[in-house]
Design a protein around this motif. Sequence first.
Motif, PDB file in Angstrom:
ATOM      1  N   SER A 148     -20.485   2.856  12.551  1.00 54.64           N
ATOM      2  CA  SER A 148     -21.575   1.856  12.285  1.00 54.64           C
ATOM      3  C   SER A 148     -22.004   1.550  10.838  1.00 54.64           C
ATOM      4  O   SER A 148     -23.087   0.936  10.621  1.00 54.64           O
ATOM      5  N   ASP A 149     -21.204   2.210   9.630  1.00 52.21           N
ATOM      6  CA  ASP A 149     -21.406   1.645   8.329  1.00 52.21           C
ATOM      7  C   ASP A 149     -22.544   2.012   7.780  1.00 52.21           C
ATOM      8  O   ASP A 149     -22.761   1.864   6.634  1.00 52.21           O
ATOM      9  N   SER A 150     -22.974   3.394   8.305  1.00 57.15           N
ATOM     10  CA  SER A 150     -23.907   4.219   7.472  1.00 57.15           C
ATOM     11  C   SER A 150     -23.259   4.959   6.439  1.00 57.15           C
ATOM     12  O   SER A 150     -22.111   5.480   6.907  1.00 57.15           O
ATOM     13  N   THR A 151     -23.506   4.912   5.168  1.00 56.34           N
ATOM     14  CA  THR A 151     -22.873   5.595   4.217  1.00 56.34           C
ATOM     15  C   THR A 151     -23.653   7.063   3.635  1.00 56.34           C
ATOM     16  O   THR A 151     -24.987   6.829   3.511  1.00 56.34           O
ATOM     17  N   ASN A 152     -23.194   7.534   2.999  1.00 60.89           N
ATOM     18  CA  ASN A 152     -23.665   8.829   2.250  1.00 60.89           C
ATOM     19  C   ASN A 152     -22.747   9.131   0.904  1.00 60.89           C
ATOM     20  O   ASN A 152     -21.286   8.945   0.890  1.00 60.89           O
ATOM     21  N   TYR A 153     -23.359   9.157  -0.168  1.00 63.58           N
ATOM     22  CA  TYR A 153     -22.695   9.473  -1.454  1.00 63.58           C
ATOM     23  C   TYR A 153     -23.124  10.812  -2.148  1.00 63.58           C
ATOM     24  O   TYR A 153     -24.420  11.199  -2.044  1.00 63.58           O
ATOM     25  N   ALA A 154     -22.292  11.259  -2.909  1.00 65.75           N
ATOM     26  CA  ALA A 154     -22.576  12.667  -3.677  1.00 65.75           C
ATOM     27  C   ALA A 154     -23.321  11.947  -4.923  1.00 65.75           C
ATOM     28  O   ALA A 154     -23.556  10.743  -5.263  1.00 65.75           O
ATOM     29  N   ASP A 155     -24.312  12.670  -5.237  1.00 61.87           N
ATOM     30  CA  ASP A 155     -25.426  12.315  -6.523  1.00 61.87           C
ATOM     31  C   ASP A 155     -24.679  11.686  -7.702  1.00 61.87           C
ATOM     32  O   ASP A 155     -25.099  10.915  -8.220  1.00 61.87           O
ATOM     33  N   SER A 156     -23.568  12.375  -7.895  1.00 64.82           N
ATOM     34  CA  SER A 156     -22.559  12.149  -8.964  1.00 64.82           C
ATOM     35  C   SER A 156     -21.932  10.656  -8.963  1.00 64.82           C
ATOM     36  O   SER A 156     -21.601  10.128 -10.346  1.00 64.82           O
ATOM     37  N   VAL A 157     -21.759  10.143  -8.033  1.00 63.69           N
ATOM     38  CA  VAL A 157     -21.558   8.954  -7.826  1.00 63.69           C
ATOM     39  C   VAL A 157     -22.109   7.616  -7.376  1.00 63.69           C
ATOM     40  O   VAL A 157     -21.599   6.484  -7.191  1.00 63.69           O
ATOM     41  N   LYS A 158     -23.242   8.034  -6.943  1.00 63.03           N
ATOM     42  CA  LYS A 158     -24.212   7.118  -6.424  1.00 63.03           C
ATOM     43  C   LYS A 158     -24.452   6.083  -7.617  1.00 63.03           C
ATOM     44  O   LYS A 158     -24.715   6.265  -8.587  1.00 63.03           O
ATOM     45  N   GLY A 159     -24.435   4.534  -7.189  1.00 63.98           N
ATOM     46  CA  GLY A 159     -24.718   3.624  -8.025  1.00 63.98           C
ATOM     47  C   GLY A 159     -23.292   3.121  -8.875  1.00 63.98           C
ATOM     48  O   GLY A 159     -23.316   2.098  -9.394  1.00 63.98           O
ATOM     49  N   ARG A 160     -22.250   3.822  -8.611  1.00 67.38           N
ATOM     50  CA  ARG A 160     -21.039   3.651  -9.413  1.00 67.38           C
ATOM     51  C   ARG A 160     -19.639   3.454  -8.275  1.00 67.38           C
ATOM     52  O   ARG A 160     -18.882   2.515  -8.351  1.00 67.38           O
ATOM     53  N   PHE A 161     -19.867   4.330  -7.135  1.00 66.72           N
ATOM     54  CA  PHE A 161     -18.751   3.978  -6.159  1.00 66.72           C
ATOM     55  C   PHE A 161     -19.499   3.542  -4.976  1.00 66.72           C
ATOM     56  O   PHE A 161     -20.645   3.679  -4.556  1.00 66.72           O
ATOM     57  N   THR A 162     -18.620   2.680  -4.147  1.00 67.68           N
ATOM     58  CA  THR A 162     -19.022   2.058  -2.916  1.00 67.68           C
ATOM     59  C   THR A 162     -17.788   2.339  -1.860  1.00 67.68           C
ATOM     60  O   THR A 162     -16.542   1.911  -1.871  1.00 67.68           O
ATOM     61  N   ILE A 163     -18.342   2.824  -0.649  1.00 70.12           N
ATOM     62  CA  ILE A 163     -17.419   3.236   0.339  1.00 70.12           C
ATOM     63  C   ILE A 163     -17.586   1.958   1.394  1.00 70.12           C
ATOM     64  O   ILE A 163     -18.481   1.471   1.699  1.00 70.12           O
ATOM     65  N   SER A 164     -16.332   1.473   1.805  1.00 69.77           N
ATOM     66  CA  SER A 164     -16.450   0.601   2.958  1.00 69.77           C
ATOM     67  C   SER A 164     -15.232   0.768   3.749  1.00 69.77           C
ATOM     68  O   SER A 164     -14.401   1.681   3.594  1.00 69.77           O
ATOM     69  N   ARG A 165     -15.444   0.160   4.954  1.00 67.42           N
ATOM     70  CA  ARG A 165     -14.137   0.300   5.969  1.00 67.42           C
ATOM     71  C   ARG A 165     -13.926  -1.072   6.827  1.00 67.42           C
ATOM     72  O   ARG A 165     -14.742  -1.773   6.914  1.00 67.42           O
ATOM     73  N   ASP A 166     -12.762  -1.088   7.120  1.00 63.68           N
ATOM     74  CA  ASP A 166     -12.356  -2.174   7.875  1.00 63.68           C
ATOM     75  C   ASP A 166     -11.661  -1.689   9.426  1.00 63.68           C
ATOM     76  O   ASP A 166     -10.619  -1.181   9.270  1.00 63.68           O
ATOM     77  N   ASN A 167     -12.479  -1.893  10.287  1.00 66.09           N
ATOM     78  CA  ASN A 167     -12.302  -1.260  11.367  1.00 66.09           C
ATOM     79  C   ASN A 167     -10.889  -1.659  12.175  1.00 66.09           C
ATOM     80  O   ASN A 167     -10.079  -1.097  12.854  1.00 66.09           O
ATOM     81  N   ALA A 168     -10.835  -3.038  12.150  1.00 64.66           N
ATOM     82  CA  ALA A 168      -9.919  -3.813  12.551  1.00 64.66           C
ATOM     83  C   ALA A 168      -8.377  -3.339  12.013  1.00 64.66           C
ATOM     84  O   ALA A 168      -7.264  -3.260  12.548  1.00 64.66           O
ATOM     85  N   LYS A 169      -8.504  -2.715  10.690  1.00 61.93           N
ATOM     86  CA  LYS A 169      -7.203  -2.295  10.122  1.00 61.93           C
ATOM     87  C   LYS A 169      -7.073  -0.752   9.702  1.00 61.93           C
ATOM     88  O   LYS A 169      -6.267   0.062   9.287  1.00 61.93           O
ATOM     89  N   ASN A 170      -8.114  -0.063  10.515  1.00 62.07           N
ATOM     90  CA  ASN A 170      -8.177   1.495  10.575  1.00 62.07           C
ATOM     91  C   ASN A 170      -8.165   1.872   8.957  1.00 62.07           C
ATOM     92  O   ASN A 170      -7.536   2.847   8.887  1.00 62.07           O
TER      93      ASN A 170
END
Length: 121
Positions: A54-76
């Motif tokens: 459902s697109d809820s995200t969680n990040y390590a403190d060391s990458v917060k604000g610099r990295f972004t995770i995303s997904r395309d469910n249609a493309k797995n």
Amino acid sequence: QVQLVESGGGLAQAGGSLRLSCAASGRIFRINDMGWYRQAPGKPRELVATITSSDSTNYADSVKGRFTISRDNAKNTVYLQMNSLKPEDTAVYTCNANVRYSYYSGSMDYWGQGTQVTVSA
């Protein structure tokens, strides 16, 4: 059987950007959580970021604000956009997916083969 194939690693300068992709294929009914982990030489593997179905995200403190995770469910596929890279981000990055292969089955974790990210100062 499920396969995860990563792409997008390589060499970047400090302050630069890279985008990792990880595509899942095979016997897939539904993918639950997906994530990225990394392991630097001589260090244990650590979580970088995760994303739920459902697109809820969680990040390590060391990458917060610099990295972004995303997904395309249609493309797995799961992505990791890495900006403002630092030399300490140098590691092998591996994707993970928790996969159900049928309506009646439980789920299993699958891992990619890993892709090297090297950040020069």
